[in-house]
Design a protein around this motif. Sequence first.
Motif, PDB file in Angstrom:
ATOM      1  N   LEU A 159       0.821  -1.154   0.038  1.00  0.00           N
ATOM      2  CA  LEU A 159      -0.082   0.127  -0.062  1.00  0.00           C
ATOM      3  C   LEU A 159       1.096   1.126  -0.061  1.00  0.00           C
ATOM      4  O   LEU A 159       0.384   2.138  -0.007  1.00  0.00           O
ATOM      5  CB  LEU A 159      -0.932  -0.079   1.399  1.00  0.00           C
ATOM      6  CG  LEU A 159      -1.960  -1.321   1.356  1.00  0.00           C
ATOM      7  CD1 LEU A 159      -2.836  -0.989   2.841  1.00  0.00           C
ATOM      8  CD2 LEU A 159      -2.813  -0.991   0.228  1.00  0.00           C
ATOM      9  N   SER A 160       2.278   1.037  -0.074  1.00  0.00           N
ATOM     10  CA  SER A 160       3.006   2.234  -0.085  1.00  0.00           C
ATOM     11  C   SER A 160       3.889   2.395  -1.646  1.00  0.00           C
ATOM     12  O   SER A 160       3.894   1.655  -2.642  1.00  0.00           O
ATOM     13  CB  SER A 160       4.113   2.241   0.772  1.00  0.00           C
ATOM     14  OG  SER A 160       4.874   1.267   0.469  1.00  0.00           O
ATOM     15  N   CYS A 161       4.137   3.702  -1.710  1.00  0.00           N
ATOM     16  CA  CYS A 161       4.995   4.296  -2.977  1.00  0.00           C
ATOM     17  C   CYS A 161       6.031   5.086  -2.546  1.00  0.00           C
ATOM     18  O   CYS A 161       5.942   6.055  -2.060  1.00  0.00           O
ATOM     19  CB  CYS A 161       4.021   4.675  -3.957  1.00  0.00           C
ATOM     20  SG  CYS A 161       4.666   5.213  -5.325  1.00  0.00           S
ATOM     21  N   GLU A 162       7.361   4.594  -3.020  1.00  0.00           N
ATOM     22  CA  GLU A 162       8.312   5.417  -2.690  1.00  0.00           C
ATOM     23  C   GLU A 162       8.936   6.127  -4.040  1.00  0.00           C
ATOM     24  O   GLU A 162       9.166   5.286  -4.924  1.00  0.00           O
ATOM     25  CB  GLU A 162       9.533   4.662  -2.130  1.00  0.00           C
ATOM     26  CG  GLU A 162      10.687   5.304  -1.688  1.00  0.00           C
ATOM     27  CD  GLU A 162      11.920   4.486  -0.977  1.00  0.00           C
ATOM     28  OE1 GLU A 162      12.928   5.101  -0.613  1.00  0.00           O
ATOM     29  OE2 GLU A 162      11.631   3.219  -0.901  1.00  0.00           O
ATOM     30  N   ILE A 163       9.303   7.272  -3.821  1.00  0.00           N
ATOM     31  CA  ILE A 163       9.919   8.007  -4.889  1.00  0.00           C
ATOM     32  C   ILE A 163      11.307   8.369  -4.228  1.00  0.00           C
ATOM     33  O   ILE A 163      11.339   9.239  -3.470  1.00  0.00           O
ATOM     34  CB  ILE A 163       9.371   9.332  -5.336  1.00  0.00           C
ATOM     35  CG1 ILE A 163       7.958   9.120  -5.854  1.00  0.00           C
ATOM     36  CG2 ILE A 163      10.150  10.133  -6.426  1.00  0.00           C
ATOM     37  CD1 ILE A 163       6.984  10.200  -6.062  1.00  0.00           C
ATOM     38  N   SER A 164      12.127   7.716  -4.808  1.00  0.00           N
ATOM     39  CA  SER A 164      13.659   7.893  -4.215  1.00  0.00           C
ATOM     40  C   SER A 164      14.218   9.169  -4.682  1.00  0.00           C
ATOM     41  O   SER A 164      15.375   9.515  -3.801  1.00  0.00           O
ATOM     42  CB  SER A 164      14.620   6.642  -4.503  1.00  0.00           C
ATOM     43  OG  SER A 164      14.762   6.475  -5.914  1.00  0.00           O
ATOM     44  N   TYR A 165      13.899   9.765  -5.799  1.00  0.00           N
ATOM     45  CA  TYR A 165      14.733  11.038  -6.075  1.00  0.00           C
ATOM     46  C   TYR A 165      13.681  11.627  -6.909  1.00  0.00           C
ATOM     47  O   TYR A 165      13.088  11.346  -7.870  1.00  0.00           O
ATOM     48  CB  TYR A 165      15.784  10.796  -7.285  1.00  0.00           C
ATOM     49  CG  TYR A 165      16.760  12.094  -7.566  1.00  0.00           C
ATOM     50  CD1 TYR A 165      17.910  11.985  -6.920  1.00  0.00           C
ATOM     51  CD2 TYR A 165      16.227  13.059  -8.289  1.00  0.00           C
ATOM     52  CE1 TYR A 165      18.808  13.293  -7.126  1.00  0.00           C
ATOM     53  CE2 TYR A 165      17.083  14.006  -8.626  1.00  0.00           C
ATOM     54  CZ  TYR A 165      18.484  14.014  -8.007  1.00  0.00           C
ATOM     55  OH  TYR A 165      19.057  15.079  -8.185  1.00  0.00           O
ATOM     56  N   LEU A 166      13.264  12.815  -6.105  1.00  0.00           N
ATOM     57  CA  LEU A 166      12.197  13.970  -6.835  1.00  0.00           C
ATOM     58  C   LEU A 166      12.839  14.860  -7.631  1.00  0.00           C
ATOM     59  O   LEU A 166      13.823  15.422  -7.470  1.00  0.00           O
ATOM     60  CB  LEU A 166      11.549  14.534  -5.579  1.00  0.00           C
ATOM     61  CG  LEU A 166      10.658  13.782  -4.631  1.00  0.00           C
ATOM     62  CD1 LEU A 166      10.382  14.519  -3.186  1.00  0.00           C
ATOM     63  CD2 LEU A 166       9.231  13.371  -5.218  1.00  0.00           C
ATOM     64  N   PHE A 167      11.908  15.121  -8.622  1.00  0.00           N
ATOM     65  CA  PHE A 167      12.210  15.952  -9.671  1.00  0.00           C
ATOM     66  C   PHE A 167      11.126  16.985  -9.780  1.00  0.00           C
ATOM     67  O   PHE A 167      10.001  16.993  -9.048  1.00  0.00           O
ATOM     68  CB  PHE A 167      12.468  15.601 -11.060  1.00  0.00           C
ATOM     69  CG  PHE A 167      13.423  14.660 -11.246  1.00  0.00           C
ATOM     70  CD1 PHE A 167      14.617  15.057 -11.692  1.00  0.00           C
ATOM     71  CD2 PHE A 167      13.306  13.245 -11.158  1.00  0.00           C
ATOM     72  CE1 PHE A 167      15.870  14.291 -11.886  1.00  0.00           C
ATOM     73  CE2 PHE A 167      14.232  12.370 -11.268  1.00  0.00           C
ATOM     74  CZ  PHE A 167      15.493  12.748 -11.804  1.00  0.00           C
ATOM     75  N   THR A 168      11.303  18.320 -10.104  1.00  0.00           N
ATOM     76  CA  THR A 168      10.337  19.398 -10.091  1.00  0.00           C
ATOM     77  C   THR A 168       9.102  18.983 -10.709  1.00  0.00           C
ATOM     78  O   THR A 168       8.048  19.223 -10.424  1.00  0.00           O
ATOM     79  CB  THR A 168      10.769  20.543 -10.687  1.00  0.00           C
ATOM     80  OG1 THR A 168      11.702  20.310 -12.145  1.00  0.00           O
ATOM     81  CG2 THR A 168      11.960  21.127 -10.072  1.00  0.00           C
TER      82      THR A 168
END
Length: 283
Positions: free
Chosen positions: A76-85
């Motif tokens: 039930l989770s979602c990870e974004i390891s490197y965020l961009f604009t």
Amino acid sequence: MEGTSVQMLLALSSLLCCTTNQIGVTVSPSRSQFFEGESVILNCEDDSSAGWTLRRNTTEETRTQCGPEWGSEGGLSCEISYLFTEDSGVYWCESRGGGASSMVVNISVSGGSVILQSPVLPVMEGHDLTLSCQSKTPPSNPSAAFYKDGSLIRTEPTGHMTLQHVSRSDEGLYKCHIRDHGESPSSWISVSERPSTTVAPTTTEAPPPASAPLHLVLRVCLHLVVISPFIISTLLLVSLCPQRASGSDPSVSMVMTQHSHAEQGLAEDYDDIITSGTTEHQF
């Protein structure tokens, strides 16, 4: 350009907010703005067996699912390891069948050096709202100016501002500015209505029991009224005709003896009444 993007994201958010809020969305760390290059984990809080997945709308994409094109899905989770604009947008949880959706959260990713730390979820009416202006590199002077809908609210020397007991009028677009470091993106802060409280009906308590039955009090009063003339007449006889050791009038002695017997009888009746009343009260 930034204002247009924010308005578009808010419009998407308003369209999605009308769906059924069956579950919640949590963001870790719990804030709505991030620096480019940071990571974030979003969770669908759900205790049921139904399947849920993270979806989003951004300026680059429309209604895409976590996993195939962005993020790393795990349960039930979602990870974004490197965020961009380009990851700035609205995020929400949706049932795999598409029948229900959660509330949405707004996430802004800044390519600059200043962000505004604000609650990712709506603030309840009457609660305090704390905003923090954070720089990517520690500023020599942490003083920050805070704005709402483009107008200056005030400047805080510590870089933190607290609005006490917020109301619906405090909703709006907030941003901050640190001298020599720059300005943060704008974030929309919502204020939710305080839930109504139901007042429980008050129960009427029974009056405490009387210390003695009413009829007993009435009987005692009645006997006091009856015995009073005998007491008064006896006192008068004693004062007018004092007894002597010898030579007392036989008629007077007889009258006084009769009064004494009457008083003794009434006193015994009175004692019987008190005794019966006391026993009755105890039971």
